[in-house]
Write a protein that holds these residues in place. Sequence first.
Motif, PDB file in Angstrom:
ATOM      1  N   GLU A   1       0.808  -1.216   0.000  1.00 22.46           N
ATOM      2  CA  GLU A   1       0.000   0.000   0.000  1.00 22.46           C
ATOM      3  C   GLU A   1       0.843   1.268   0.000  1.00 22.46           C
ATOM      4  N   MET A   2       2.061   1.176   0.594  1.00 22.20           N
ATOM      5  CA  MET A   2       2.866   2.374   0.789  1.00 22.20           C
ATOM      6  C   MET A   2       4.347   2.078   0.586  1.00 22.20           C
ATOM      7  N   ALA A   3       5.104   3.151   0.399  1.00 24.00           N
ATOM      8  CA  ALA A   3       6.570   3.070   0.372  1.00 24.00           C
ATOM      9  C   ALA A   3       7.130   4.336   0.995  1.00 24.00           C
ATOM     10  N   HIS A   4       8.397   4.287   1.382  1.00 19.90           N
ATOM     11  CA  HIS A   4       9.118   5.473   1.850  1.00 19.90           C
ATOM     12  C   HIS A   4      10.440   5.477   1.112  1.00 19.90           C
ATOM     13  N   THR A   5      10.707   6.558   0.372  1.00 24.29           N
ATOM     14  CA  THR A   5      11.818   6.500  -0.565  1.00 24.29           C
ATOM     15  C   THR A   5      12.297   7.895  -0.942  1.00 24.29           C
ATOM     16  N   ALA A   6      13.322   7.935  -1.798  1.00 21.92           N
ATOM     17  CA  ALA A   6      13.828   9.165  -2.390  1.00 21.92           C
ATOM     18  C   ALA A   6      13.547   9.095  -3.883  1.00 21.92           C
ATOM     19  N   SER A   7      12.827  10.055  -4.413  1.00 20.85           N
ATOM     20  CA  SER A   7      12.285   9.925  -5.768  1.00 20.85           C
ATOM     21  C   SER A   7      13.351   9.918  -6.850  1.00 20.85           C
ATOM     22  N   TYR A   8      14.540  10.457  -6.575  1.00 18.17           N
ATOM     23  CA  TYR A   8      15.552  10.443  -7.636  1.00 18.17           C
ATOM     24  C   TYR A   8      16.088   9.039  -7.902  1.00 18.17           C
ATOM     25  N   TYR A   9      15.728   8.074  -7.075  1.00 22.44           N
ATOM     26  CA  TYR A   9      16.073   6.694  -7.380  1.00 22.44           C
ATOM     27  C   TYR A   9      15.398   6.235  -8.677  1.00 22.44           C
ATOM     28  N   PHE A  10      14.341   6.940  -9.074  1.00 22.69           N
ATOM     29  CA  PHE A  10      13.560   6.524 -10.234  1.00 22.69           C
ATOM     30  C   PHE A  10      13.817   7.423 -11.441  1.00 22.69           C
ATOM     31  N   PHE A  11      14.983   8.041 -11.422  1.00 22.46           N
ATOM     32  CA  PHE A  11      15.448   8.895 -12.512  1.00 22.46           C
ATOM     33  C   PHE A  11      15.403   8.154 -13.839  1.00 22.46           C
ATOM     34  N   GLY A  12      15.748   6.863 -13.823  1.00 26.47           N
ATOM     35  CA  GLY A  12      15.774   6.086 -15.052  1.00 26.47           C
ATOM     36  C   GLY A  12      14.410   5.915 -15.677  1.00 26.47           C
ATOM     37  N   LYS A  13      13.350   5.943 -14.866  1.00 29.04           N
ATOM     38  CA  LYS A  13      11.993   5.870 -15.400  1.00 29.04           C
ATOM     39  C   LYS A  13      11.618   7.173 -16.088  1.00 29.04           C
ATOM     40  N   ASP A  14      11.927   8.272 -15.419  1.00 26.21           N
ATOM     41  CA  ASP A  14      11.656   9.610 -15.956  1.00 26.21           C
ATOM     42  C   ASP A  14      12.351  10.597 -15.023  1.00 26.21           C
ATOM     43  N   PRO A  15      13.252  11.424 -15.545  1.00 26.39           N
ATOM     44  CA  PRO A  15      13.967  12.373 -14.681  1.00 26.39           C
ATOM     45  C   PRO A  15      13.054  13.345 -13.953  1.00 26.39           C
ATOM     46  N   THR A  16      11.801  13.469 -14.411  1.00 23.05           N
ATOM     47  CA  THR A  16      10.852  14.373 -13.766  1.00 23.05           C
ATOM     48  C   THR A  16      10.585  13.960 -12.325  1.00 23.05           C
ATOM     49  N   TYR A  17      10.698  12.670 -12.022  1.00 22.46           N
ATOM     50  CA  TYR A  17      10.456  12.212 -10.660  1.00 22.46           C
ATOM     51  C   TYR A  17      11.401  12.868  -9.659  1.00 22.46           C
ATOM     52  N   ALA A  18      12.572  13.277 -10.117  1.00 18.17           N
ATOM     53  CA  ALA A  18      13.576  13.829  -9.203  1.00 18.17           C
ATOM     54  C   ALA A  18      13.101  15.078  -8.480  1.00 18.17           C
ATOM     55  N   PHE A  19      12.168  15.815  -9.054  1.00 20.81           N
ATOM     56  CA  PHE A  19      11.710  17.048  -8.414  1.00 20.81           C
ATOM     57  C   PHE A  19      11.062  16.791  -7.049  1.00 20.81           C
ATOM     58  N   ASP A  20      10.583  15.590  -6.824  1.00 23.79           N
ATOM     59  CA  ASP A  20       9.985  15.269  -5.526  1.00 23.79           C
ATOM     60  C   ASP A  20      11.046  15.033  -4.466  1.00 23.79           C
ATOM     61  N   CYS A  21      12.308  15.021  -4.891  1.00 24.34           N
ATOM     62  CA  CYS A  21      13.410  14.868  -3.933  1.00 24.34           C
ATOM     63  C   CYS A  21      14.351  16.060  -4.057  1.00 24.34           C
ATOM     64  N   THR A  22      15.180  16.069  -5.101  1.00 23.53           N
ATOM     65  CA  THR A  22      16.090  17.189  -5.308  1.00 23.53           C
ATOM     66  C   THR A  22      16.745  17.076  -6.672  1.00 23.53           C
ATOM     67  N   ILE A  23      17.295  18.173  -7.143  1.00 21.80           N
ATOM     68  CA  ILE A  23      18.103  18.189  -8.359  1.00 21.80           C
ATOM     69  C   ILE A  23      19.363  18.996  -8.061  1.00 21.80           C
ATOM     70  N   PRO A  24      20.445  18.783  -8.821  1.00 18.10           N
ATOM     71  CA  PRO A  24      21.669  19.543  -8.586  1.00 18.10           C
ATOM     72  C   PRO A  24      21.437  21.053  -8.590  1.00 18.10           C
ATOM     73  N   PHE A  25      22.029  21.721  -7.609  1.00 15.77           N
ATOM     74  CA  PHE A  25      21.892  23.161  -7.423  1.00 15.77           C
ATOM     75  C   PHE A  25      20.425  23.563  -7.265  1.00 15.77           C
ATOM     76  N   GLY A  26      19.680  22.687  -6.605  1.00 13.46           N
ATOM     77  CA  GLY A  26      18.275  22.947  -6.367  1.00 13.46           C
ATOM     78  C   GLY A  26      18.016  23.597  -5.024  1.00 13.46           C
ATOM     79  N   MET A  27      16.776  23.567  -4.603  1.00  4.25           N
ATOM     80  CA  MET A  27      16.353  24.245  -3.374  1.00  4.25           C
ATOM     81  C   MET A  27      16.846  23.521  -2.129  1.00  4.25           C
ATOM     82  N   ASN A  28      16.989  24.289  -1.048  1.00  6.06           N
ATOM     83  CA  ASN A  28      17.304  23.670   0.233  1.00  6.06           C
ATOM     84  C   ASN A  28      16.004  23.173   0.879  1.00  6.06           C
ATOM     85  N   ASN A  29      16.111  22.673   2.092  1.00  4.85           N
ATOM     86  CA  ASN A  29      14.971  22.080   2.775  1.00  4.85           C
ATOM     87  C   ASN A  29      13.787  23.042   2.886  1.00  4.85           C
TER      88      ASN A  29
END
Length: 359
Positions: free
Chosen positions: A91-119
């Motif tokens: 039903e659920m997972a706990h993860t870091a979305s950039y792990y799924f970069f290979g599926k679509d790099p767009t997923y990374a925005f739910d975690c972080t991108i280089p030179f991106g926003m801080n917390n």
Amino acid sequence: MERRSFLKNAGVGLAAGTVAMPAIAQSAPTIKWRLASSFPKSLDTIYGGAEVMAARVAEATGGKFQIQVFAGGEIVPGPAVFDAVKDNTVEMAHTASYYFFGKDPTYAFDCTIPFGMNNRQTDAWMRYGNGGKLLGAFYGKSNIVPIPCGNTGTQMGGWFRKEIKTVADIHGLKIRIGGFAGEVLTKLGAVPQQIPGGDIYPSLEKGTIDAAEWVGPYDDQKLGFNKVAKYYYYPGWWEGGPQLSVYVNSAKYAELPKEYKAILHMACADAHVDMMAKYDAKNPIALKQLVGSGTQLRQFPKAVMDASYKAAMEVYAETSAKNAEFKKIYDDYKKFIADEVLWFRIAEGSYSNYLATLK
């Protein structure tokens, strides 16, 4: 949020000197879910974020809503949790979305991108910008409801067996890193390696890789990287504020009573703050211990930072040109971070920089 306040708001009260059962528990259904984490139990702060969330949910529902947390590999491998939620294996997972970069790099925005926003900037974008809405719609196409549930803060730049003094020193460097950061470093001549966390230590020890990034002092010390690499670099420009998220299967989420949905979101928000607070409390102590044991702290030279930033902007332009979904979210993200950086330069940045100059 303090635990007492959280429980009060969730419906727990005191009556006649005893703790009353939450009102919700008298009529609400009993639900038991499984959560697959991408992280091992040994990393108690990242893995522990899901446990904190699950405990809050159980407390606020009088045990009627139970979420059992499984470490990476116990149900499915850590990188497989996305599909496990999408396909309703769990039903659920706990993860870091950039792990799924290979599926679509767009997923990374739910975690972080280089030179991106801080917390804090990420929180602002998710809550008061368009981040939550845009990512909710994007993840919805995969039957997933993403909910922020943790952040590590700006990470370290990793462990290196040799010093990095110029951009030329990156050429040919075999470094454990992936996703956007791997693409950026490839432009600078590095050779990114995709290596699971448990294999980093022996790879560094044997010289199979020259460098590796993980999280920060508290977690890195646990994994013993200081024993096999001397130089510890900062900052991790590829992870300025990496957000962890809970993924919920959208059909299962829709079945939840509205009170359970509210409690789940509140519990995730509490775990989100708790993780960042724990890292901020634990990292200074671990860093002192690492330096005391011989670790050599090094800041990435400005020339290396500038070259990395230039390469990152090239990667984003190239990705935007071929991925309309990425471009849509990146354009919004880029506009938001520009205003955030301007604001943080004024009060937050100047205050922090002043304190850093004091002896």
